[in-house]
Enzyme design. Structure first.
Site, PDB file in Angstrom:
ATOM      1  N   TYR A   1      38.919  36.841  43.233  1.00  0.00           N
ATOM      2  CA  TYR A   1      37.696  37.188  42.129  1.00  0.00           C
ATOM      3  C   TYR A   1      38.172  37.271  41.202  1.00  0.00           C
ATOM      4  CZ  TYR A   1      39.789  41.892  41.407  1.00  0.00           C
ATOM      5  OH  TYR A   1      40.787  42.979  41.380  1.00  0.00           O
TER       6      TYR A   1
ATOM      7  N   ARG B   1      42.969  31.498  35.312  1.00  0.00           N
ATOM      8  CA  ARG B   1      43.476  32.160  36.034  1.00  0.00           C
ATOM      9  C   ARG B   1      42.811  32.132  37.762  1.00  0.00           C
ATOM     10  NH1 ARG B   1      43.842  38.752  34.895  1.00  0.00           N
ATOM     11  NH2 ARG B   1      41.520  38.713  35.399  1.00  0.00           N
TER      12      ARG B   1
ATOM     13  N   ARG C   1      35.291  33.521  63.476  1.00  0.00           N
ATOM     14  CA  ARG C   1      36.607  34.028  63.545  1.00  0.00           C
ATOM     15  C   ARG C   1      37.733  33.399  64.088  1.00  0.00           C
ATOM     16  NH1 ARG C   1      40.342  37.892  64.831  1.00  0.00           N
ATOM     17  NH2 ARG C   1      40.905  39.060  63.019  1.00  0.00           N
TER      18      ARG C   1
ATOM     19  N   HIS D   1      42.320  32.764  63.167  1.00  0.00           N
ATOM     20  CA  HIS D   1      43.147  32.670  62.109  1.00  0.00           C
ATOM     21  C   HIS D   1      43.595  31.343  61.573  1.00  0.00           C
ATOM     22  CE1 HIS D   1      43.969  36.631  63.831  1.00  0.00           C
ATOM     23  NE2 HIS D   1      44.719  36.977  63.053  1.00  0.00           N
TER      24      HIS D   1
ATOM     25  N   LYS E   1      44.670  37.162  42.040  1.00  0.00           N
ATOM     26  CA  LYS E   1      43.631  38.249  42.268  1.00  0.00           C
ATOM     27  C   LYS E   1      42.905  38.132  43.277  1.00  0.00           C
ATOM     28  CE  LYS E   1      40.681  40.258  38.578  1.00  0.00           C
ATOM     29  NZ  LYS E   1      41.295  41.621  38.613  1.00  0.00           N
TER      30      LYS E   1
ATOM     31  N   GLU F   1      52.428  48.030  38.082  1.00  0.00           N
ATOM     32  CA  GLU F   1      51.175  48.094  37.206  1.00  0.00           C
ATOM     33  C   GLU F   1      50.432  49.108  37.684  1.00  0.00           C
ATOM     34  OE1 GLU F   1      48.888  44.436  38.237  1.00  0.00           O
ATOM     35  OE2 GLU F   1      49.574  44.393  40.147  1.00  0.00           O
TER      36      GLU F   1
HETATM   37  N1  PDD Z   1      41.192  44.495  37.473  1.00  0.00           N
HETATM   38  N2  PDD Z   1      46.195  44.489  37.497  1.00  0.00           N
HETATM   39  C1  PDD Z   1      45.347  44.612  38.440  1.00  0.00           C
HETATM   40  C2  PDD Z   1      45.790  44.736  39.786  1.00  0.00           C
HETATM   41  C3  PDD Z   1      44.051  44.556  38.210  1.00  0.00           C
HETATM   42  O1  PDD Z   1      43.142  44.629  39.225  1.00  0.00           O
HETATM   43  C4  PDD Z   1      43.623  44.062  36.900  1.00  0.00           C
HETATM   44  C5  PDD Z   1      42.077  44.109  36.656  1.00  0.00           C
HETATM   45  C6  PDD Z   1      44.533  44.190  35.772  1.00  0.00           C
HETATM   46  C7  PDD Z   1      44.045  43.626  34.451  1.00  0.00           C
HETATM   47  O2  PDD Z   1      43.640  42.382  34.240  1.00  0.00           O
HETATM   48  P1  PDD Z   1      42.732  41.875  33.036  1.00  0.00           P
HETATM   49  O3  PDD Z   1      43.074  42.345  31.843  1.00  0.00           O
HETATM   50  O4  PDD Z   1      42.631  40.697  33.157  1.00  0.00           O
HETATM   51  O5  PDD Z   1      41.309  42.712  33.330  1.00  0.00           O
HETATM   52  C8  PDD Z   1      45.957  44.446  36.026  1.00  0.00           C
HETATM   53  C9  PDD Z   1      39.843  44.101  37.074  1.00  0.00           C
HETATM   54  C10 PDD Z   1      39.252  44.499  35.938  1.00  0.00           C
HETATM   55  C11 PDD Z   1      38.974  44.880  38.251  1.00  0.00           C
HETATM   56  O6  PDD Z   1      39.650  44.826  39.674  1.00  0.00           O
HETATM   57  O7  PDD Z   1      38.002  45.313  38.223  1.00  0.00           O
END
Ligand code: PDD
Length: 290
Positions: A34, A53, A101, A103, A148, A180
């Site tokens: 996402y 990204r 479903r 794997h 992501k 993070e």
């Molecule tokens: N989250 N690290 C993680 C684990 C994140 O989920 C996010 C962003 C960031 C910061 O990324 P960016 O600056 O590109 O938003 C770092 C989004 C906003 C969310 O999950 O809603």
């Protein structure tokens, strides 16, 4: 806007009737990725970086999407125009698609592509002026946090742990090294250098992180992307988090101990102000990704 706008697999769909299959692999396996993009004053911020990204995430999980960048941009622009919103977030989710479903990845499968545009309501300004409190939690996520992925359960459980500890958020720590936040990147001021963990497989490389680094460099702040220990983080006079929705968010307490004086520091204030100028198109320079 009464209800979020939804675009799904080529069509605009009524919010209440937008549905995916019970066999969608996003639902069954978290087999999807996402993005969250923000629109400020009627324009998307950093759309191209988010698309890049997104392509990297898709490539990493081997989901093939035939839609072009300009098609994504065109639909997003159309949604924003139709919403009449000035400030909004666009959530883009792509899963591998629906199939019985298994794997084993099916050979013939069409990705499920969803875009949801909703109005953006920022947190109360007091959150940015007072800063937030966090706890450190063990990072038990997998080794590819650079993707992501929609699978955010560890992040959600860490956030819940923070809530139960009476604080606002949590910072993931892996073997003594800061990774993070649960949905943010982490920065600290260490000996007048702005330090943030290296964007390797252990963290998501935030679009806001990169914009803040560029902004800091433009302002002649010394920066370093390197490993940051939790003890260095706790000893730092200033700590802040960054994300699309939270911008530059000051941290004033870690594990119930004050960061520096316990007040929002000068570097954090400067970078929050500078970042907001960029976000609102009030600043020139490389950091302006509008
Ligand atoms: N989250 N690290 C993680 C684990 C994140 O989920 C996010 C962003 C960031 C910061 O990324 P960016 O600056 O590109 O938003 C770092 C989004 C906003 C969310 O999950 O809603």
């Amino acid at each position: 806007m009464n209800q979020p706008l939804v675009w799904m697999n080529g069509h605009f769909v009524e919010y209440g009737s937008a549905k995916v299959s019970v066999e969608d692999r996003g639902f069954q396996f978290c087999d999807g990725i996402y993005e969250v993009v923000r629109a400020v004053e009627g324009r998307f911020y950093g759309f191209q970086q988010h698309l890049e990204r997104m392509r990297r995430s898709l490539h990493s999980v081997e989901i093939e999407v035939l839609m072009s960048d300009s098609e994504f941009q065109g639909i997003a622009d159309q949604m924003l125009a139709e919403s009449h919103e000035r400030d909004a977030t666009l959530y883009v989710q792509i899963t591998r698609g629906a199939a019985p479903r298994s794997h084993v990845i099916p050979r013939e499968i069409t990705p499920t592509i969803i875009m949801i545009l909703r109005s953006f309501h920022p947190v109360d300004e007091s959150v940015h002026s007072n800063g937030i409190k966090v706890i450190a939690v063990k990072d038990e996520r997998w080794a590819r946090c650079d993707i992501k992925l929609t699978g955010l359960l560890p992040n959600i459980l860490a956030r819940e742990k923070a809530r139960r500890a009476g604080v606002d958020d949590a910072i993931f720590v892996r073997e003594g090294w800061v990774a993070e936040g649960t949905s943010t990147n982490v920065f600290a001021v260490c000996n007048d250098v702005l330090v943030t963990p290296l964007a390797d497989h252990r963290i998501l490389r935030g679009i806001t992180r990169d914009a803040v680094l560029t902004l800091a460099r433009e302002r002649k702040v010394n920066t370093a992307e390197r490993d940051l220990s939790i003890s260095d983080l706790k000893a730092a006079p200033e700590v802040f988090l960054t994300s699309t929705t939270m911008e530059v968010l000051p941290v004033v307490e870690i594990d119930h101990l004050p960061v520096g004086t316990g007040q929002v520091g000068p570097m954090t204030k400067r970078l929050l102000g500078g970042y907001r100028d960029v976000l609102h198109g009030r600043a020139a320079g490389e950091s302006n990704a509008r």
